[in-house]
Design an enzyme around this catalytic site. Structure first.
Site, PDB file in Angstrom:
ATOM      1  N   GLU A  44      35.998  44.707  38.034  1.00 40.92           N
ATOM      2  CA  GLU A  44      35.526  45.053  39.695  1.00 40.92           C
ATOM      3  C   GLU A  44      34.891  45.954  39.410  1.00 40.92           C
ATOM      4  O   GLU A  44      34.555  46.466  40.195  1.00 40.92           O
ATOM      5  CB  GLU A  44      36.784  45.643  40.117  1.00 40.92           C
ATOM      6  CG  GLU A  44      38.071  45.224  40.504  1.00 40.92           C
ATOM      7  CD  GLU A  44      38.079  44.280  41.837  1.00 40.92           C
ATOM      8  OE1 GLU A  44      36.980  44.252  42.227  1.00 40.92           O
ATOM      9  OE2 GLU A  44      38.662  43.359  41.703  1.00 40.92           O
ATOM     10  N   ASP A  45      33.208  45.001  39.239  1.00 44.11           N
ATOM     11  CA  ASP A  45      32.301  45.650  38.474  1.00 44.11           C
ATOM     12  C   ASP A  45      31.768  47.223  38.417  1.00 44.11           C
ATOM     13  O   ASP A  45      31.146  47.952  38.182  1.00 44.11           O
ATOM     14  CB  ASP A  45      31.482  46.692  40.424  1.00 44.11           C
ATOM     15  CG  ASP A  45      31.360  45.188  40.587  1.00 44.11           C
ATOM     16  OD1 ASP A  45      31.183  44.891  41.968  1.00 44.11           O
ATOM     17  OD2 ASP A  45      31.063  43.897  40.101  1.00 44.11           O
TER      18      ASP A  45
END
Lengths: 74, 55, 668
Positions: free
Chosen positions: C283-284
């Site tokens: 998720e980044d």
């Protein structure tokens, strides 16, 4: 700001190589060759010298201002 | 404006001259460098040894 | 967007959210016109054969072209095309102002119109003039510029370059570059990359990215830390950040030189590998190399100014800078004043923590006038010291003492705090790939290559497919190539070093043309089955750091009006449990929890209501009981548990002369 002592990535000491590098590049030598001569083979160490800006030379002038213009007793 | 402070001195930002608090009061209490008249002063670092951790 | 934005407004630099499209940024080559006296233009046009409007006869009005200056009709002319080319020639020769633009409109059925514009505020862009298929800019002109003999103004004066506004652009045919010039073209673009604005010009290979990603980066570039000015030790900006080891990006763009970005860069070149790592970069999130951080990667310092003025009030009273004594109203406790020196100001290089007093100050009580009426002496001085913000800490960096405009003593204290990258700090590449540090991994656990290369940052491959930011891949390979050959790479939009060149150069230096390298796991020591994509990417540290955001509250201050918890981290506030959160609890059927959130943890209040009339009852001190004024003896007072905000609503309605009655029933 001032050349870091070691390469961020691998830890090889690079601080002692900046003056040499900057001088030779200023005189016109090819940066790639200077890096090779200084023994920096990995690209992580090479980018440390290649992309460094010695901003401290500009900042330090503001510290010197007071010292140079001293009129009162030191 | 400022209380009696012993041993404290300030430094003029422009000419780096040291100005003591007593002198400041003498000249009417206004903030002014005694040598060049500049109106911004800095506090001077106390001569205490400080331990800094390397991190 | 509109075609006229080309070269005038940056297509990518606009904020996301409410201001999208409303806040625009000027393109690099664009320039705003300055007004020219309309009278002068009229005096030029009339001798050229323009018949003033009142004097035109019917025939001229029907067959001739209408001439407008700044939108107002001034007359007619029988031969419009000649007029237009004569005007343009005069402008190129310098006989009329270069701020004037002329547009000629002709349609099949309507008569022709000529618009002459000389007003201020038009966005114009420079173009190289092309005559008969040959560009006016020749190598000898370029040589003169290079040697410094000629400047930009000389190019305009010698009719090599002219400024065109949106209206005149309708009459020209612009070639994209020198190779594309044909006899039909009237102008040629200076450089196509000047359609971008300042922030978008910092992005390397932007034409390979999905457009919104460039817009995100244009916004984030403004949040990146660097050295904002070299005299920061003398400045008293209320908040400022300085990056310790800024580096020039090795994949540069041509506009960077012009903008001066290379003198004050705002990021660092990092060795970036693209693999999933232990699930900590999902998720980044980003995984950082602990050793790199210890050697200075991403370190910055945060400065904050605290100021205090010792004001003078009416009646000769004034504030004083002094270490407050124990008896004073508002005294915090002796330990909070421990760092103050005899002048009431903290000493330099003192280590401070949230709550420590930096400037000790006492002030006379407010509203002393009211006390004079009653001939009672008001309370004595109170403590109005300035302290370090609750959630922050730092070392006193510098102290400036000066005089304010009114002649009062003014003290400004600058506190510095070193911010070493930690979990939660936000970083971003120049392709809209932002992320927060998810884990800091010791160098020995990092995947390593035989040469000793270890990543500084590990990015998750899942960040790529949906975002389509191929520019990051190209920057990565170009960065590796640039470091290997010892010369920066050029990532300027449209005129960059092509991927084929990058691949070839990588091969020349012994790297794979795919940009991948053989890596071994740092934990198990086994060779990874797939070669890992690794290169050098310029990452920026954004000023959203976790230590500025982390916040907790168990119980604390409440607001006076609503008796609800205060808002904001600085005030020790609570986090709002909003309407949508309430809906979720309702959905779960968690009634008790909802009551907990909204009453017990917030503004629970016991209200005494008269059951008879439904209005609020009040406590009579003499009778020591709750009474209802309206019902007197008929009153039946019962307590009700409500939120204070509801009681406030009832009273606000009462102030509007609306009578809110509460009908009570026994608790079932």
């Amino acid at each position: 700001m001032i050349i870091p002592v070691r390469c961020f990535t691998c830890g090889k000491v690079i601080g002692d190589k900046w003056e040499d590098f900057a001088q030779r590049v200023k005189e016109g030598d090819d940066a790639g060759k200077v890096l090779d001569d200084l023994g920096l083979t990995r690209y992580c160490c090479r980018r440390m010298l290649l992309s460094h800006v010695e901003i401290i030379d500009e900042i330090i002038k503001f510290y010197e201002v007071g010292r140079k213009q001293q009129i009162g007793p030191p | 404006m400022s209380e009696a402070s012993e041993g404290l001195s300030y430094e003029c930002v422009r000419c780096s001259a040291k100005v003591a608090t007593e002198e400041l009061k003498l000249r009417g209490g206004g903030i002014k460098c005694t040598f060049c008249g500049y109106r911004i002063l800095r506090k001077v670092r106390p001569p205490v040894i400080k331990r800094v951790s390397a991190e | 967007m509109h075609p006229t934005h080309w070269g005038r407004l940056c297509p990518n630099e606009t904020p996301e959210g409410s201001n999208c499209g409303l806040v625009k940024n000027l393109a690099l080559s664009a320039c705003i016109s300055v007004a020219v006296n309309v009278e002068k233009v009229r005096q030029v046009l009339y001798p050229m054969g323009v018949t003033p409007a009142p004097d035109s006869n019917r025939e001229l009005r029907l067959s001739g072209a209408k001439i407008f200056i700044n939108g107002s009709l001034i007359g007619h002319h029988p031969y419009p095309s000649e007029l237009v080319s004569e005007l343009r020639d005069r402008r190129r020769r310098g006989e009329i102002s270069s701020e004037i633009n002329v547009a000629h409109f002709k349609t099949m059925d309507r008569r022709e119109e000529i618009y002459v514009n000389c007003d201020e505020g038009r966005v114009r862009r420079p173009l190289i003039i092309v005559e008969k298929g040959v560009s006016m800019l020749q190598p000898e002109h370029v040589e003169k510029i290079r040697s410094g003999e000629w400047s930009w103004e000389d190019l305009v004066k010698n009719a090599i370059i002219e400024y065109i506004d949106a209206e005149e652009e309708e009459n020209i045919y612009v070639a994209l570059n020198l190779d594309a010039i044909s006899p039909k073209h009237t102008h040629v673009e200076l450089s196509s990359y000047t359609i971008l604005g300042i922030c978008a010009s910092l992005i390397p290979y932007p034409e390979h990215n999905q457009s919104p990603r460039n817009s995100y980066e244009a916004a984030m570039a403004k949040q990146a830390l660097g050295v904002y000015t070299t005299n920061f030790i003398y400045r008293v900006d209320s908040r400022s950040h300085v990056l310790h080891y800024p580096q020039i990006s090795i994949v540069k763009t041509k506009p960077m030189e012009i903008l001066g970005y290379n003198h004050r860069p705002s990021g660092q070149n990092c060795v970036v590998a693209i693999i999933s790592f232990e699930g900590y970069n999902m998720e980044d999130a980003l995984v950082f190399n602990k050793a790199s951080i210890e050697r200075g990667l991403g370190r910055s310092t945060f400065f904050r100014i605290y100021e205090a003025e010792s004001r003078q009030y009416l009646g000769g009273l004034k504030d004083r800078f002094i270490i407050p004594e124990a008896g004073i109203r508002g005294f915090r406790g002796e330990q909070y004043y421990r760092l103050l020196e005899s002048d009431g100001i903290v000493s330099l290089e003192a280590s401070t923590v949230g709550g420590d007093v930096l400037i000790g100050r006492i002030s006379p009580p407010r509203f002393l006038e009211e006390y004079k009426e009653f001939e009672v002496k008001g309370p004595s001085m109170r403590d109005t010291s300035v302290d370090v913000r609750q959630s922050e800490a730092g070392i006193v960096d510098d102290i400036f003492i000066t005089e304010s405009n009114e002649g009062n003593k003014l003290v400004k204290v600058r506190v510095r705090d070193q911010r070493i990258p930690e979990l939660g700090d936000k970083f971003a590449s120049r392709h809209g790939q932002k992320g927060v540090i998810g884990m800091i991994v010791p160098q020995e656990d990092m995947p390593f290559a035989e040469s000793g290369i270890v990543p500084d940052i590990i990015v998750n491959p899942h960040a790529i497919p949906s975002r389509m930011t191929i520019g990051q891949f190209l920057e990565s390979m170009a960065g590796k190539m640039a470091a290997a050959r010892g010369r920066s790479a050029d990532g300027t939009p449209f005129v960059n070093e092509k991927s084929s060149e990058i691949k070839q150069t990588l091969k020349d230096y012994g790297f794979s043309h795919t940009g991948r390298e053989v890596f071994y796991s740092g934990i198990t020591g086994e060779k990874f089955v797939a070669d890992i994509f690794v290169g050098i990417v310029y990452y920026q540290k954004l000023h959203h750091m976790v230590s500025d955001k982390v916040h907790a509250r168990a119980r604390g201050q409440v607001q006076m009006l609503t008796r609800q918890p205060t808002e904001g981290r600085a005030r020790g506030g609570g986090l709002r449990f909003g309407e949508m959160e309430r809906d979720c609890l309702i959905g779960h059927g968690a009634a008790m929890l909802l009551r907990d959130r909204l009453l017990e943890e917030s503004d629970k209040y016991l209200l005494y209501v008269c059951e008879n009339c439904g209005y609020i009852a009040y406590f009579d001190i003499k009778r020591r009981a709750y009474v209802c004024r309206i019902c007197e003896d008929d009153a039946q007072i019962s307590p009700v548990v409500i939120s204070y905000a509801f009681k406030l609503l009832l009273q606000e309605l009462m102030s509007l002369c609306v009578a809110p009655k509460l009908k009570l029933t026994e608790r079932a």
